[in-house]
Design an enzyme around this catalytic site. Structure first.
Site, short mmCIF file in Angstrom:
data_model
loop_
_atom_site.label_atom_id
_atom_site.label_comp_id
_atom_site.label_asym_id
_atom_site.label_seq_id
_atom_site.Cartn_x
_atom_site.Cartn_y
_atom_site.Cartn_z
N TYR A 20 1.06 -1.11 0.06
CA TYR A 20 -0.15 0.07 0.15
C TYR A 20 0.90 1.14 0.06
CZ TYR A 20 -4.17 2.79 0.66
OH TYR A 20 -5.54 3.55 0.70
N LYS A 70 -3.13 8.39 3.05
CA LYS A 70 -4.12 8.10 4.05
C LYS A 70 -4.03 8.49 5.39
CE LYS A 70 -7.14 6.14 1.35
NZ LYS A 70 -8.28 6.91 0.65
#
Ligand code: NAD
Ligand code: 0WE
Length: 258
Positions: A158, A165
């Protein structure tokens, strides 16, 4: 079904019928909300136009969130369409260069690091800033963004999206503080893996889904519709004293240590 009669919303991030933004929009429209939509780039205009028309949307307009002028223009169009007021804002936008979602985080170059943070985190601020006067005129509002556990823990591959995020999650809290004064709430839904356009192209996505199903307390996959229902709650007046928070729709996976 939650009642959104008389509510006016703007939805950023519909690409096709599988988009989480579309699942959220369907819940709002079913409750009677009037919705404006933006899309990024001509390639997806047709698919988003069909979806917007299916819920009788009064406004569909192009928006690349990397442009401040573009975002401001969208909100001036929204102001015209909705008589200077806005109640709901859905932010469901993220992007990192595909090369940075494989390999090593360590190798992320400076320009692509900032690209991911620009599109995936800064865009919430620019949209919230432009929404503020319209929501203030409406007597308050509710802003909802989409996040992922990879911003709090290291999820292999990720990578830079996790850093984006993390910035997005912190932005939710600071925006909630600023905008709380104007009765504008800001929240996030943290979804487990959902098979959307953004997810399908990711190598190892089926493996991740399998891990969640095996280890999460509920042992079930997450659908966009589940995410839409949770988002609709946070956007609704039922959540009138809920702000600066994250609601997990991940079958409970985030709570596990093993
Ligand atoms: P999606 O591809 O349907 O949506 C992503 C959207 O971002 C697209 O509509 C795309 O056009 C838009 N976008 C990308 N760059 C943009 C730019 N420069 N300007 C304007 N729009 C731009 O995929 P999705 O899975 O529905 O993703 C929506 C949100 O949900 C994202 O924030 C994603 O991080 C988050 N999320 C997804 C999952 C999942 O497993 N699918 C899980 C948790 C969180
Ligand atoms: O936020 C996301 C994905 C966002 C995303 C997806 C893409 C694919 C196509 C951002 N940028 C791009 N760029 C592209 O070129 N998710 C939460 C879904 C996701 O993505 C992962 C995951 C999960 C979960 C990537 C690696 C590991 C896990």
């Amino acid at each position: 079904m939650i009642d959104f009669t008389g509510k006016r919303g703007l939805v950023l991030g519909v690409a096709n019928r599988r988009s989480i933004a579309w699942a959220i929009a369907q819940k709002l429209a079913a409750g009677g909300a009037t919705l404006a939509f933006t899309y990024q780039g001509g390639r997806i205009e047709k698919s988003v136009r069909e979806l917007a028309e299916s819920v009788s949307s009064p406004l569909l307009t192009e928006c690349d969130v990397r442009s401040d002028e573009g975002v401001e223009r969208v909100f001036s169009e929204v102001g015209e369409a909705f008589g200077g007021e806005l109640d709901l804002l859905v932010h469901s936008v993220a992007f990192a260069d595909a090369r940075d979602l494989e390999g090593r985080f360590t190798d992320t170059p400076r320009d692509r690091f900032w690209l991911a943070l620009d599109v995936s985190a800064y865009s919430l601020l620019s949209a919230a800033r432009a929404a503020e006067p319209l929501m203030e005129a409406a007597g308050g509002g509710s802003i909802l963004t989409m996040t992922y556990l990879g911003g709090e823990r290291a999820v292999p591959h990720y990578n830079v999206m996790g850093v984006a995020k993390a910035a997005l999650d912190a932005s939710v809290r600071y925006l909630a503080w600023d905008l709380g004064q104007k009765n504008i709430r800001v929240n996030a839904v943290s979804a487990g893996p959902v098979r959307t356009l953004a997810a399908r192209s990711i190598a190892g996505f089926p493996t991740m889904e399998a891990i969640v199903e095996e280890r999460a307390p509920l042992h079930r996959p997450i659908s966009a519709e589940d995410v839409g229902a949770a988002a609709a709650f946070l956007l609704s007046d039922a959540a009138q004293n809920v702000t600066a928070t994250t609601l997990y729709v991940d079958s409970g996976f985030h709570a596990m240590g093993m």
